[in-house]
Design a protein around this motif. Structure first.
Motif, PDB file in Angstrom:
ATOM      1  N   SER A  87       0.827  -1.211   0.000  1.00  0.00           N
ATOM      2  CA  SER A  87       0.000   0.000   0.000  1.00  0.00           C
ATOM      3  C   SER A  87       0.854   1.251   0.000  1.00  0.00           C
ATOM      4  CB  SER A  87      -0.923   0.000   1.229  1.00  0.00           C
ATOM      5  OG  SER A  87      -1.790  -1.114   1.214  1.00  0.00           O
TER       6      SER A  87
ATOM      7  N   LEU B 222       2.043   1.819  -3.579  1.00  0.00           N
ATOM      8  CA  LEU B 222       0.940   2.244  -4.441  1.00  0.00           C
ATOM      9  C   LEU B 222       0.472   3.655  -4.107  1.00  0.00           C
ATOM     10  CD1 LEU B 222      -1.054  -1.111  -4.495  1.00  0.00           C
ATOM     11  CD2 LEU B 222       0.150  -0.074  -6.432  1.00  0.00           C
ATOM     12  N   SER B 223       0.607   4.044  -2.838  1.00  0.00           N
ATOM     13  CA  SER B 223       0.177   5.394  -2.445  1.00  0.00           C
ATOM     14  C   SER B 223       1.024   6.466  -3.114  1.00  0.00           C
ATOM     15  CB  SER B 223       0.239   5.550  -0.928  1.00  0.00           C
ATOM     16  OG  SER B 223       1.567   5.652  -0.474  1.00  0.00           O
TER      17      SER B 223
ATOM     18  N   HIS C 192      -5.892   0.266  -2.821  1.00  0.00           N
ATOM     19  CA  HIS C 192      -4.838   1.106  -3.396  1.00  0.00           C
ATOM     20  C   HIS C 192      -4.506   0.689  -4.829  1.00  0.00           C
ATOM     21  CE1 HIS C 192      -4.016   2.594   0.709  1.00  0.00           C
ATOM     22  NE2 HIS C 192      -3.444   3.599   0.095  1.00  0.00           N
ATOM     23  N   LEU C 193      -4.524  -0.608  -5.102  1.00  0.00           N
ATOM     24  CA  LEU C 193      -4.222  -1.086  -6.450  1.00  0.00           C
ATOM     25  C   LEU C 193      -5.277  -0.613  -7.441  1.00  0.00           C
ATOM     26  CD1 LEU C 193      -2.513  -2.796  -8.377  1.00  0.00           C
ATOM     27  CD2 LEU C 193      -3.880  -4.791  -7.689  1.00  0.00           C
TER      28      LEU C 193
ATOM     29  N   ALA D  96      -5.029   3.185  -7.825  1.00  0.00           N
ATOM     30  CA  ALA D  96      -3.853   3.596  -8.599  1.00  0.00           C
ATOM     31  C   ALA D  96      -4.096   3.401 -10.087  1.00  0.00           C
ATOM     32  CB  ALA D  96      -2.624   2.808  -8.142  1.00  0.00           C
TER      33      ALA D  96
END
Length: 319
Positions: free
Chosen positions: A176, A179-180, A234-235, A238
């Motif tokens: 995470s 990805l952030s 998050h994935l 994103a």
């Protein structure tokens, strides 16, 4: 204490700003409502971000009351650590936001910003820097999860063959944190162009999805389920924001630089795997961490991943 600290920072900021330019606070009702109208969508998007990142602790308390103390002990300390990783791209992008916002419209740039190609390269360098930072933060968190948590907590917090522990939570949230970096970059891209509608819809859906999935995952898997939900949210976010942002704003990042970033990440991963067995106590972990940050910086320089403008800035200071 937090409120007092914020007030002190405000006073200090106000004092130093007045030394650079005169500040005369005034109130204009039309201007207030104009700014409120512009800021509200992005404020709601930030609120949605807070919900999908931090609502899991509240849901663990509601859905796992029988072992909340244990769940919160394992997961809470890692979540505080992960918040640092979530905030790092914000610091960088806050510094870059004035340059990102110099365009008069989504398709044209001001004289100060230079040509559109210059701006796209500038954005590409920011993205590359965030990818490199994300690699360092996430890879250290994943491959050194156990020694890092032993450094920050006690051995009783670590996982065993039968139970998950704080190191398990750190391994999950490492994904995470990486990805952030991408999510925050896209967030600021849209913010700089005042493109609020797709941003608000996407982050709002992410918040709803996160809460809904946690309602299913946490009762069965506890904080491990919350970590899996965080990765999934998050994935998806994103991927969605990259598609939305790059359709509207040009970002130039060459294949050569991407290959170098991948090489950097692979070298760091190998070094972390090889050094993990020797991190048997807190002193070794602390020393290895300091050395690891230095090695990462040298690798960035050796692979040509440090932007030329940054190197020129350091050379001027040296002169």
């Amino acid at each position: 204490l937090g409120g007092l600290g914020s007030f002190i920072i405000f006073l200090l900021s106000f004092y130093f700003v007045r030394r650079l330019l005169p500040v005369r606070p005034t109130f204009s009702n039309p201007e207030f409502w104009r700014l409120a109208k512009l800021a509200t969508p992005f404020g709601l998007a930030f609120l949605a971000t807070t919900i999908y990142r931090q609502s899991d602790v509240t849901l663990i308390a509601l859905l796992r009351p029988e072992d909340y103390d244990i769940q919160n002990a394992y997961y809470g300390v890692v979540l505080r650590l992960a918040e640092i990783g979530f905030l790092l791209p914000t610091f960088i992008l806050n510094s870059a936001l004035p340059m990102m916002s110099t365009s008069r419209s989504a398709g044209s740039l001001s004289r100060d910003a230079g040509s559109e190609e210059d701006m796209s390269r500038f954005l590409g360098n920011i993205l590359l820097g965030l990818l490199a930072l994300g690699s360092v933060v996430s890879l250290f968190s994943y491959f050194w999860a156990r020694p890092l948590m032993l450094l920050l907590t006690r051995e009783s917090y670590l996982s065993t063959a039968l139970t998950a522990g704080s190191d398990t939570a750190l391994e999950l949230l490492s994904f995470s944190m990486f990805l952030s970096m991408i999510v925050t970059f896209c967030f600021y891209l849209l913010l700089s162009k005042h493109i609020w509608r797709p941003l608000l819809v996407t982050t709002g859906l992410a918040a709803v999805f996160s809460v809904a999935l946690n309602l299913f995952m946490i009762p069965q898997f506890g904080f491990v389920g919350a970590g899996i939900t965080s990765i999934t949210t998050h994935l998806l976010l994103a991927i969605s924001l990259v598609v939305i942002s790059l359709k509207r704003i040009k970002v130039s990042l060459s294949l050569d630089k991407l290959v170098r970033w991948i090489a950097f990440s692979l070298i760091i991963s190998i070094l972390l795997v090889l050094t993990n067995p020797i991190l048997t106590n807190s002193y070794r972990t602390l020393l290895a961490g300091v050395i690891g940050v230095g090695v990462s910086a040298l690798l960035l320089y050796a692979l040509g991943l440090v932007p030329r403008a940054v190197l020129q800035g350091f050379s001027r200071r040296g002169d």
